[in-house]
Design an enzyme around this catalytic site. Sequence first.
Site, PDB file in Angstrom:
ATOM      1  N   LYS A  22      38.552  13.345  42.920  1.00  0.00           N
ATOM      2  CA  LYS A  22      39.326  12.311  43.753  1.00  0.00           C
ATOM      3  C   LYS A  22      40.567  12.434  43.310  1.00  0.00           C
ATOM      4  O   LYS A  22      41.199  12.412  41.996  1.00  0.00           O
ATOM      5  CB  LYS A  22      38.492  11.126  43.884  1.00  0.00           C
ATOM      6  CG  LYS A  22      38.316  10.285  42.338  1.00  0.00           C
ATOM      7  CD  LYS A  22      39.632   9.199  42.106  1.00  0.00           C
ATOM      8  CE  LYS A  22      39.244   8.710  40.756  1.00  0.00           C
ATOM      9  NZ  LYS A  22      40.539   8.158  40.188  1.00  0.00           N
ATOM     10  N   ASP A  70      33.583   4.265  40.572  1.00  0.00           N
ATOM     11  CA  ASP A  70      34.002   5.067  41.683  1.00  0.00           C
ATOM     12  C   ASP A  70      33.050   5.917  42.266  1.00  0.00           C
ATOM     13  O   ASP A  70      33.458   6.940  43.029  1.00  0.00           O
ATOM     14  CB  ASP A  70      35.094   6.267  40.795  1.00  0.00           C
ATOM     15  CG  ASP A  70      36.239   5.703  40.263  1.00  0.00           C
ATOM     16  OD1 ASP A  70      36.662   4.554  40.911  1.00  0.00           O
ATOM     17  OD2 ASP A  70      37.251   5.981  39.493  1.00  0.00           O
TER      18      ASP A  70
HETATM   19  O1  C5P Z   1      32.479   1.329  36.172  1.00  0.00           O
HETATM   20  P1  C5P Z   1      32.940   2.049  35.357  1.00  0.00           P
HETATM   21  O2  C5P Z   1      32.044   2.695  34.311  1.00  0.00           O
HETATM   22  O3  C5P Z   1      33.876   3.312  35.784  1.00  0.00           O
HETATM   23  O4  C5P Z   1      34.073   1.383  34.532  1.00  0.00           O
HETATM   24  C1  C5P Z   1      34.678   1.842  33.263  1.00  0.00           C
HETATM   25  C2  C5P Z   1      35.373   0.764  32.422  1.00  0.00           C
HETATM   26  O5  C5P Z   1      36.766   0.618  33.095  1.00  0.00           O
HETATM   27  C3  C5P Z   1      34.694  -0.720  32.713  1.00  0.00           C
HETATM   28  O6  C5P Z   1      34.007  -1.193  31.711  1.00  0.00           O
HETATM   29  C4  C5P Z   1      36.082  -1.556  32.676  1.00  0.00           C
HETATM   30  O7  C5P Z   1      36.534  -1.746  31.358  1.00  0.00           O
HETATM   31  C5  C5P Z   1      37.267  -0.738  33.362  1.00  0.00           C
HETATM   32  N1  C5P Z   1      37.362  -1.230  35.006  1.00  0.00           N
HETATM   33  C6  C5P Z   1      37.769  -2.359  35.145  1.00  0.00           C
HETATM   34  N2  C5P Z   1      37.768  -2.652  36.488  1.00  0.00           N
HETATM   35  C7  C5P Z   1      37.264  -1.656  37.525  1.00  0.00           C
HETATM   36  C8  C5P Z   1      36.979  -0.481  37.031  1.00  0.00           C
HETATM   37  C9  C5P Z   1      36.624  -0.198  35.902  1.00  0.00           C
HETATM   38  O8  C5P Z   1      38.213  -3.112  34.375  1.00  0.00           O
HETATM   39  N3  C5P Z   1      37.519  -2.088  38.895  1.00  0.00           N
END
Ligand code: C5P
Length: 285
Positions: free
Chosen positions: A11, A137
Amino acid sequence: MSGVTISAKAKLNLSLDVLGPRGDGFHELRMVMQSCTLADEVRVEAAPAGAFCARTNRSYIPTGDKNVAVKAARAYYAALGVPGGAEITITKRIPVCAGLGGGSSDAAAVLRALNELNGGALDEEALYAAALEAGSDVPFCLMGGTALAEGRGEALTPLPALPECEVVICMPGFSCSTPELFKRIDARRSRCHPDTAGLLSALGSGDLRGVARRMYNVFEDVLEKRAAMAVNEIKMLLLDNGALGAAMSGSGSAVFGLFDSAEKAARACAAAKGVCREVFLARTG
Ligand code: C5P
């Protein structure tokens, strides 16, 4: 044993805006996302109940529960409500920790593959819920195409497809910590934002140049000096070689440019190879 093989597309963030922290450890985002043809290959085979493993051609990628593809497989069987297992084999082509959603796309491919192996037992809504459990994502990667992603990244609105074009994706020689970039954004008192409304309107009228002109990722504004210089150098190189627009994707460090000519894209690709660790030529779609 019977298995299913699926291509897991990278992406790109045509735009990325951080609206603010939410108080649940995540941030409220507003992003225009686009899938492209740079892809991993994901093969999933049924395994005995409770056995989950993801092997890749990169020795540093975890094979167990830390791998988002394994998380997705577990979420799939939890949603199905029956014991299951999965043997996942991933041929990585998408650079890792690059802001290109490689892990998320592998996870989405695992969900699609498991659903095929289970005769389509979960509907789209249940697949989407399992995707969100695996990562912010993953729902977009499940959907693909062109979409507005809000909330954690999971509130998706399909958009008119970006007119098909060439993409040159460049990997500078540094990596970024996503939580650190969010922290730096939070510490900023005043910030710039992408023209998301303008970008959506350009997409609505099929105006590739209008989209490319509005590509903007707020994480670029909080990079360390050397990283910011490397990103800018690549963006200038892409633009000098005919890119209609260029930006960093996600939390980086991949930088990409959009091109309306295969010739210009090939020339930019060759020029970037002199400066970048890795360079990929792909198409949107
Ligand atoms: O959901 P994912 O595992 O991809 O997110 C990884 C980290 O990125 C989260 O723990 C957070 O610290 C940050 N994040 C965030 N806000 C989002 C997506 C991710 O702060 N919308």
